[in-house]
Design an enzyme around this catalytic site. Structure first.
Site, short mmCIF file in Angstrom:
data_model
loop_
_atom_site.label_atom_id
_atom_site.label_comp_id
_atom_site.label_asym_id
_atom_site.label_seq_id
_atom_site.Cartn_x
_atom_site.Cartn_y
_atom_site.Cartn_z
N LYS A 150 -4.22 -11.76 -9.11
CA LYS A 150 -4.91 -12.32 -7.95
C LYS A 150 -6.27 -11.63 -7.77
O LYS A 150 -6.35 -10.40 -7.83
CB LYS A 150 -4.06 -12.08 -6.68
CG LYS A 150 -4.73 -12.60 -5.41
CD LYS A 150 -4.10 -12.03 -4.14
CE LYS A 150 -5.08 -11.15 -3.39
NZ LYS A 150 -5.51 -11.56 -2.08
N LYS A 177 0.83 -1.20 0.00
CA LYS A 177 0.00 0.00 0.00
C LYS A 177 0.86 1.26 0.00
O LYS A 177 0.57 2.22 -0.70
CB LYS A 177 -0.96 0.01 1.19
CG LYS A 177 -2.04 -1.05 1.04
CD LYS A 177 -3.36 -0.68 1.67
CE LYS A 177 -4.48 -1.61 1.22
NZ LYS A 177 -4.82 -2.69 2.15
N LYS A 201 -10.58 -7.57 -3.72
CA LYS A 201 -11.46 -6.41 -3.65
C LYS A 201 -10.72 -5.14 -4.06
O LYS A 201 -11.27 -4.25 -4.67
CB LYS A 201 -11.98 -6.23 -2.22
CG LYS A 201 -13.11 -7.14 -1.85
CD LYS A 201 -13.30 -7.16 -0.34
CE LYS A 201 -12.83 -8.48 0.23
NZ LYS A 201 -12.77 -8.57 1.68
P1 ADP Z 1 -9.16 -9.08 -0.58
O1 ADP Z 1 -7.79 -9.29 -1.17
O2 ADP Z 1 -10.23 -9.23 -1.62
O3 ADP Z 1 -9.28 -7.79 0.20
P2 ADP Z 1 -9.07 -10.33 2.00
O4 ADP Z 1 -7.71 -9.79 2.24
O5 ADP Z 1 -10.22 -9.76 2.78
O6 ADP Z 1 -9.41 -10.26 0.44
O7 ADP Z 1 -9.02 -11.89 2.23
C1 ADP Z 1 -9.86 -12.68 3.04
C2 ADP Z 1 -9.42 -14.13 2.95
O8 ADP Z 1 -9.59 -14.59 1.61
C3 ADP Z 1 -7.94 -14.32 3.27
O9 ADP Z 1 -7.77 -15.55 3.93
C4 ADP Z 1 -7.28 -14.35 1.93
O10 ADP Z 1 -6.08 -15.06 1.93
C5 ADP Z 1 -8.35 -15.04 1.08
N1 ADP Z 1 -8.24 -14.60 -0.32
C6 ADP Z 1 -8.50 -13.36 -0.80
N2 ADP Z 1 -8.31 -13.30 -2.13
C7 ADP Z 1 -7.91 -14.55 -2.50
C8 ADP Z 1 -7.56 -15.15 -3.75
N3 ADP Z 1 -7.60 -14.47 -4.89
N4 ADP Z 1 -7.20 -16.45 -3.76
C9 ADP Z 1 -7.18 -17.18 -2.61
N5 ADP Z 1 -7.50 -16.68 -1.40
C10 ADP Z 1 -7.86 -15.38 -1.33
#
Ligand code: ADP
Ligand code: TRP
Length: 321
Positions: A189, A110, A192
């Site tokens: 990847k 970030k 959000k």
């Molecule tokens: P984001 O990247 O969308 O903000 P979060 O950080 O809130 O997602 O992730 C919540 C959970 O989902 C975590 O355990 C994270 O490792 C998993 N996760 C998020 N995106 C992925 C992805 N593309 N593939 C596998 N696991 C993911």
């Protein structure tokens, strides 16, 4: 065995969240004592709209319950309903070297992008360590991107145990190889924060449009595609379709004479069918918010009772009592 994981209420949940964390967490509730929570304190590092946080927290509760989290088997709660975790975070922060946090991707990425960073974002892994340690967790199911945070947790727990005597259980991350990193609609990847998500829930029309809008290369339908297994739609299809269907579509693409439009249609149908049961369950839950609130209140009481015991242990060990 105690299993614990959390998810931030920072936006609509997507297939990356589902296959990376929620599905493994739901499967694990059969294997031990599971604690799952909505990480609303963590969401404060990047979301500054109170109403949005309230709405997102409720959405995460509905999504998780609809996808199969069973409150008879798991303790399901809101992170901030156990404020003891913030006291433990303070205690742990005093044993956390700055250099350990400076290495964390969550913060580095970030700040490298020039986004405004606050102290909460920097200290985020310490709060996460408190989340994990305060429930004596053994196993933490997460996607690949959270592995580093669980390693930081282990380092902090070891430091505490060395400084003040055996107090904390040392946790292990659990990452499912095949879904550790679900690709987003742009091939990066799914996240959000990258705007490349396919949501678990939502209205049919815009979601169909998203799937049909996935960019493919410019090869003609007739051309054989020897690299069919690398195709993004095939990769996503394999997650949501029965194994035989995934293999069949891949074979057709490989052979040639199968267009990307038909492939994306097939992907949408499989995805829409995969979540049909959960969609129905979610609508029922949304019409019964009293039930959802009772689940969270009950989960909070159970989580808090355990957190108090472990916090007390840490206070005693460190000479606060
Ligand atoms: P984001 O990247 O969308 O903000 P979060 O950080 O809130 O997602 O992730 C919540 C959970 O989902 C975590 O355990 C994270 O490792 C998993 N996760 C998020 N995106 C992925 C992805 N593309 N593939 C596998 N696991 C993911
Ligand atoms: N940091 C995690 C995420 O963004 C959410 C989280 C907070 C978490 N505390 C946790 C995950 C404890 C596992 C264990 O996805």
């Amino acid at each position: 065995m105690r299993i614990l994981s959390g998810i931030q209420p920072s936006g609509a949940l997507h297939l990356g969240n589902y296959f990376g964390m929620m599905r493994p967490a739901i499967d694990l509730q059969e294997k031990g004592e599971a604690f799952y929570f909505i990480a609303d304190y963590h969401s404060m590092t990047s979301l500054f709209d109170a109403e949005q946080r309230r709405r997102n927290s409720l959405d995460v509760a509905l999504d998780f319950l609809a996808c199969g989290l069973d409150p008879q088997k798991s303790v399901f709660f809101r992170q901030s309903d156990v404020p003891e975790v913030t006291e433990l975070a303070w205690i742990l922060s005093t044993l956390t070297p700055m250099s350990l946090l400076e290495k964390c991707h969550s913060f580095k990425d970030k700040s490298a992008k020039g986004l405004p960073v606050n102290h909460g974002l920097f200290a985020y892994p310490v709060l996460m360590a408190a989340d994990i340690l305060i429930y004596d967790s053994n196993i933490v199911p997460v996607g690949q991107d959270q592995k580093q945070h669980v390693e930081v947790t282990r380092d902090i727990a070891i430091k505490f145990n060395e400084a003040y005597g055996e107090t904390f259980v040392i946790p292990e991350p659990q990452i499912r190889g095949e879904t550790a990193k679900v690709p987003g609609l742009d091939g990066e990847k799914m996240s959000k924060s990258y705007g490349n998500t396919l949501e678990i829930f939502g209205d049919e029309k815009p979601l169909r449009k998203k799937v049909m809008g996935i960019k493919m290369d410019s090869r003609t339908p007739e051309e054989p595609k020897p690299d069919a297994d690398q195709n993004l739609a095939i990769q996503l299809l394999k997650l949501v379709a029965p194994a035989a269907t995934g293999a069949d579509f891949e074979q057709r693409l490989r052979a040639g004479g199968f267009g990307y439009g038909d492939l994306k249609k097939g992907l949408f149908e499989a995805y829409w069918t995969y979540f049909a049961g959960a969609r129905k369950k979610r609508a029922e839950l949304a019409a019964n918010l009293d039930y959802v609130n009772t689940v969270l209140a009950d989960g909070a009481a159970r989580a808090r009772a355990l957190a108090r015991v472990v916090l007390q242990r840490a206070r005693q060990a460190s000479g606060l009592e």
